[in-house]
Write an enzyme that holds these catalytic residues in place. Structure first.
Site, short mmCIF file in Angstrom:
data_model
loop_
_atom_site.label_atom_id
_atom_site.label_comp_id
_atom_site.label_asym_id
_atom_site.label_seq_id
_atom_site.Cartn_x
_atom_site.Cartn_y
_atom_site.Cartn_z
CD GLU A 1 46.40 21.81 -11.92
OE1 GLU A 1 45.42 22.54 -11.63
OE2 GLU A 1 46.28 20.62 -12.28
CG ASN B 1 49.32 18.36 -19.48
OD1 ASN B 1 48.87 17.40 -18.87
ND2 ASN B 1 48.55 19.37 -19.85
CG ASP C 1 42.57 19.41 -20.97
OD1 ASP C 1 43.66 18.98 -21.41
OD2 ASP C 1 42.19 19.15 -19.80
CD GLU D 1 44.76 15.26 -21.05
OE1 GLU D 1 44.86 14.85 -22.23
OE2 GLU D 1 44.52 16.43 -20.76
NE ARG E 1 50.67 16.46 -14.13
CZ ARG E 1 49.88 16.56 -15.19
NH1 ARG E 1 50.34 16.21 -16.38
NH2 ARG E 1 48.66 17.03 -15.09
CG ASN F 1 46.34 20.89 -22.14
OD1 ASN F 1 46.47 19.72 -22.45
ND2 ASN F 1 45.87 21.28 -20.96
#
Length: 289
Positions: free
Chosen positions: A121, A102, A195, A17, A100, A147
């Site tokens: 999630e 992202n 994403d 990522e 957390r 995102n």
């Protein structure tokens, strides 16, 4: 170079990522969230180096003056890759222990825009934040997976993605840096979920599609212009880099793939590159003050 994405580092990341092209170093940096790693390579996938991170790190963004700010659960940390030392920049979300961090982005003014998410999630506990001048402000809330924070070239439009909602939203950027007029920009169709995203110099919005084996390019008006197919299911984000910013680098993931899917996509989790006609926008540096 073929327009088909080519794997430049087949490292089989669990959740690759947050790719960024470091302007001074001319290097690509990215994280593997689940393996607690920060990776680096050049445009050809060589000159590789890896650092251990203190937990699941959603992003590592470059700082004016050297080093990175890394996003881990409930805090921003400054990381010095030379010494390996981490120092705390700020802490938050004590009331959201299941979260957390992202995706993240550096704005033209050196501010950090980033999102949190429910690590399981399932809960809509994710929020969108801006950190600038030592102050953390919340700008959106109630999202399971945040995102793709990114700005248009004229800095008047901000984009943010609700992954499970399959939507990319646009906001107007106010003179004081706050956001207004949240509206639907694009809806990603099956298969897959939107994403991370990046914007090129023409204002086109490039969206990686997790479980969709592709990257989609949208016009500033939200029309789908182009689809780039990948040989792996989970594409997580692209970054424009190279000396002319006309190479798109893409991180991918093995997360959630079955053994049969892994066998059918042996390059899953690798880093890919493909050429683009329109250059990307330059990577900005964080100003911590």
């Amino acid at each position: 170079m073929s327009t088909t994405p080519q794997c430049i580092w087949p490292l089989a990341a669990t959740l690759g990522e947050g790719p960024i092209w470091h302007p001074a170093e001319q290097m690509l940096y990215f994280v593997d969230i689940k393996q607690h790693k920060l990776h680096r390579c050049d445009a050809q996938g060589e000159n590789r180096r890896t650092w251990d991170m203190p937990g699941e790190t959603g992003f590592a963004l470059p700082v004016d003056g050297g080093g990175f700010v890394c996003g881990v659960a409930g805090k921003l940390l400054r990381f010095d890759p030379t010494s390996g030392e981490f120092t705390t920049v700020t802490t938050f979300e004590d009331d959201r222990p299941g979260n957390r961090l992202n995706d993240g982005h550096v704005a033209h003014d050196g501010a950090i825009w980033f999102g949190s998410m429910d690590n399981a999630e399932t809960a809509a506990s994710g929020a969108l934040y801006r950190y600038a001048g030592g102050e953390l402000t919340r700008h959106d809330d109630g999202i399971i997976i945040t995102n793709g924070p990114a700005f248009s070239p004229d800095r008047k439009t901000f984009y943010h993605t609700d992954t499970f909602g399959k939507t990319v939203h646009a906001f107007d950027v106010q003179a004081d840096g706050t956001l207004a007029n949240k509206r639907l920009f694009a809806t990603v169709k099956e298969p897959g979920w939107p994403d991370g995203s990046a914007v090129d110099a023409a204002g086109n919005v490039w969206v990686a599609v997790f479980r969709g084996a592709r990257v989609e390019c949208y016009s500033p008006a939200g029309a789908l212009l182009r689809t780039v197919a990948f040989p792996v299911p989970n594409v997580t984000k692209i970054a424009f880099g190279g000396p002319d910013l006309k190479t798109a680098f893409a991180t991918t993931a093995t997360k959630g793939l079955t053994e049969d899917e892994r066998a059918a996509a042996p390059l899953a989790g690798g880093v890919f590159a493909f050429p683009v006609d329109v250059p990307g926008l330059p990577q900005h540096l964080i100003k911590l003050g």
